[in-house]
Design an enzyme around this catalytic site. Structure first.
Site, PDB file in Angstrom:
ATOM      1  N   THR A 181       0.850  -1.198   0.000  1.00 51.16           N
ATOM      2  CA  THR A 181       0.000   0.000   0.000  1.00 51.16           C
ATOM      3  C   THR A 181       0.882   1.242   0.000  1.00 51.16           C
ATOM      4  O   THR A 181       0.681   2.169  -0.786  1.00 51.16           O
ATOM      5  CB  THR A 181      -0.924  -0.002   1.246  1.00 51.16           C
ATOM      6  N   ASN A 187      -5.501  -9.857  -7.509  1.00 46.24           N
ATOM      7  CA  ASN A 187      -5.634 -10.561  -6.228  1.00 46.24           C
ATOM      8  C   ASN A 187      -6.897 -11.400  -6.128  1.00 46.24           C
ATOM      9  O   ASN A 187      -6.928 -12.415  -5.449  1.00 46.24           O
ATOM     10  CB  ASN A 187      -5.576  -9.563  -5.070  1.00 46.24           C
ATOM     11  N   HIS A 200       4.061 -10.022   3.490  1.00 47.50           N
ATOM     12  CA  HIS A 200       3.129 -11.009   4.047  1.00 47.50           C
ATOM     13  C   HIS A 200       2.398 -11.840   3.002  1.00 47.50           C
ATOM     14  O   HIS A 200       1.661 -12.762   3.335  1.00 47.50           O
ATOM     15  CB  HIS A 200       2.141 -10.352   5.025  1.00 47.50           C
ATOM     16  N   THR A 235      13.148   5.263  10.878  1.00 54.07           N
ATOM     17  CA  THR A 235      14.046   4.186  11.295  1.00 54.07           C
ATOM     18  C   THR A 235      13.618   2.871  10.650  1.00 54.07           C
ATOM     19  O   THR A 235      12.437   2.527  10.662  1.00 54.07           O
ATOM     20  CB  THR A 235      14.019   4.051  12.830  1.00 54.07           C
ATOM     21  N   CYS A 289     -16.530  -6.035   2.608  1.00 56.07           N
ATOM     22  CA  CYS A 289     -17.214  -5.293   3.668  1.00 56.07           C
ATOM     23  C   CYS A 289     -16.622  -3.902   3.749  1.00 56.07           C
ATOM     24  O   CYS A 289     -15.458  -3.739   4.073  1.00 56.07           O
ATOM     25  CB  CYS A 289     -17.011  -5.987   5.013  1.00 56.07           C
TER      26      CYS A 289
HETATM   27  C1  LIG Z   1      -2.635  -6.512  -5.398  1.00 51.21           C
HETATM   28  C2  LIG Z   1      -2.423  -5.967  -4.039  1.00 51.21           C
HETATM   29  N1  LIG Z   1      -1.891  -4.753  -3.876  1.00 51.21           N
HETATM   30  C3  LIG Z   1      -1.675  -4.223  -2.667  1.00 51.21           C
HETATM   31  C4  LIG Z   1      -2.020  -4.907  -1.512  1.00 51.21           C
HETATM   32  C5  LIG Z   1      -1.755  -4.271  -0.174  1.00 51.21           C
HETATM   33  O1  LIG Z   1      -0.581  -4.790   0.359  1.00 51.21           O
HETATM   34  P1  LIG Z   1      -0.121  -4.479   1.862  1.00 51.21           P
HETATM   35  O2  LIG Z   1      -0.990  -5.309   2.728  1.00 51.21           O
HETATM   36  O3  LIG Z   1       1.309  -4.890   1.902  1.00 51.21           O
HETATM   37  O4  LIG Z   1      -0.279  -3.013   2.087  1.00 51.21           O
HETATM   38  C6  LIG Z   1      -2.576  -6.183  -1.624  1.00 51.21           C
HETATM   39  C7  LIG Z   1      -2.986  -6.920  -0.411  1.00 51.21           C
HETATM   40  O5  LIG Z   1      -4.132  -7.203  -0.184  1.00 51.21           O
HETATM   41  C8  LIG Z   1      -2.790  -6.718  -2.926  1.00 51.21           C
HETATM   42  O6  LIG Z   1      -3.327  -7.933  -3.076  1.00 51.21           O
END
Ligand SMILES: Cc1ncc(COP(=O)(O)O)c(C=O)c1O
Length: 381
Positions: free
Chosen positions: A74, A153, A203, A242, A328
């Site tokens: 993000t 995703n 993650h 940091t 949601c």
């Molecule tokens: C395609 C995509 N972009 C961005 C994100 C956001 O990633 P982060 O959780 O590292 O901010 C996700 C996670 O859901 C994602 O699937």
């Protein structure tokens, strides 16, 4: 076999034990600040950070100098789009992106449009794909950025990244890709694909949460982007604050493991996913597979079950952890905008399930899931 079965790896993944082991010493033993230049504590932390930077760079065929650590994808997306807007506006103000991007791109674009940016949202076809022709048609003299995700995703569709990269370069426009769902699952190479900026997240590939990276091509105008976090000029001034040394060590190790295990995981997951999908197709009538069958992630199938109330479906699938075709928001449950963008009705979008498999998914779990989903769908119908 333990219930519920986790089939939501695109949402997040467990930290690999080998990753955790590498991280642990950096909490209390090697706790130094990687910016402390005058003592061993700082040097040890700095060495670990630079080693991780190398591991991340290797996975995507970048140079270590081109990796900036962030808090996740993000932030990497925000830094790219806002940072380049700030660098280009008001001379250039046009961004090209896609309706099915993650909110971490779309909401940034919405925000920037209130500040004068002009955004073109390309409409994908019914499989979630956009064409290079569409991108080319959208380019105008004010375009400074094309931002197209590597793989979606929700439906797993992989975009024609290499061709879009070539097009962007031909027109001297920067190309950013949110590769959060692709990195660690399929081969991602910033050189072969002409990528100028790429976002990734720990993650999603068995690293920890709250850590990610942005690749910024050093030889392109990408490196002119304006930082969105000011302070101590960490990360060559691109991202002050940091450094999250433990997170960075974890991300690095996760990338190293992904690099060595990617091909084997790809093959294993494709077989398991196909087993699940074919099992559902064979046993349950009136279903629809969403996404692009030829070009999609190996670990994912998104399936709509016609004639079922979406809420009932999700409430009834208690023994498997999956995502549904709804999101949601704070006030209400909305049908997935990705599924709507590829032409599904609200009802069908609600009645859709994303099964996303991962490193620890077993054949036994897949066999259970097929008969369990059949039983639930039969009951609801
Ligand atoms: C395609 C995509 N972009 C961005 C994100 C956001 O990633 P982060 O959780 O590292 O901010 C996700 C996670 O859901 C994602 O699937």
């Amino acid at each position: 076999m333990k219930l519920p079965i986790y089939l939501d790896y695109n949402s997040t993944t467990p930290v690999d034990k080998r990753v955790l082991e590498k991280m642990l010493p950096y909490f209390s033993e090697h706790f130094g600040n990687s910016s402390s230049r005058s003592h061993l504590f700082g040097w040890t932390a700095q060495e670990a950070v630079e080693n991780a930077r190398c591991q991340v760079a290797n996975l995507i065929n970048a140079e270590t100098k081109e990796i900036v650590f962030t808090s996740g994808a993000t932030e990497a997306n925000n830094l790219t789009i806002k940072g380049l807007f700030e660098n280009n506006y008001p001379n250039k103000k046009h961004i090209i992106t896609v309706e099915t991007e993650h909110k971490a791109v779309l909401d940034v674009c919405i925000h920037l449009s209130t500040l004068g940016a002009e955004i073109t949202y390309l409409k994908p076809d019914s499989t979630g794909m956009i064409s290079v022709k569409q991108v080319e048609r959208a380019i105008n003299s004010e375009t400074f950025l094309i931002s197209v995700m590597y793989a979606n995703n929700e439906i797993g569709t992989i975009q024609p990244i290499k061709e879009i990269g070539e097009l962007a370069r031909k027109h001297h426009i920067l190309f950013h890709t949110d590769a959060t769902q692709a990195v660690g699952k399929i081969e991602v190479d910033v050189q072969k694909n002409n990528i100028d900026l790429l976002s990734l997240s720990g993650h999603k590939l068995h690293g920890p949460k709250g850590i990610g990276a942005l690749f910024i091509r050093k030889t392109s105008k990408a490196s002119k982007l304006i930082a969105q976090m000011d302070g101590g000029k960490h990360e060559r001034g691109f991202r002050s604050g940091t450094l999250n040394v433990t997170g960075i060590v974890g991300l690095g190790e996760a990338c190293e493991l992904a690099n060595t295990e990617l091909i084997a995981d790809y093959q294993r997951l494709t077989i398991l996913r196909d087993t699940l999908e074919n099992g559902i197709i064979k046993n349950i009538s009136n279903i629809k597979i969403n996404g692009n069958i030829e070009n999609r992630l190996p670990n994912l199938t998104n399936i709509s079950f016609e004639g079922i109330d979406g809420e009932n479906l999700l409430m009834s699938l208690r023994d498997i952890a999956v995502s549904s075709g709804s999101a949601c928001t704070s006030a209400s449950v909305e049908p997935s905008y990705v599924l709507k963008a590829i032409g599904l009705s609200d009802d069908l979008a609600y009645a859709s399930i994303r099964f996303s498999l991962g490193k620890y998914t077993t054949k036994e779990e897949i066999d259970f899931t097929i008969s369990y989903v059949k039983q639930v769908v039969d009951m609801l119908r």
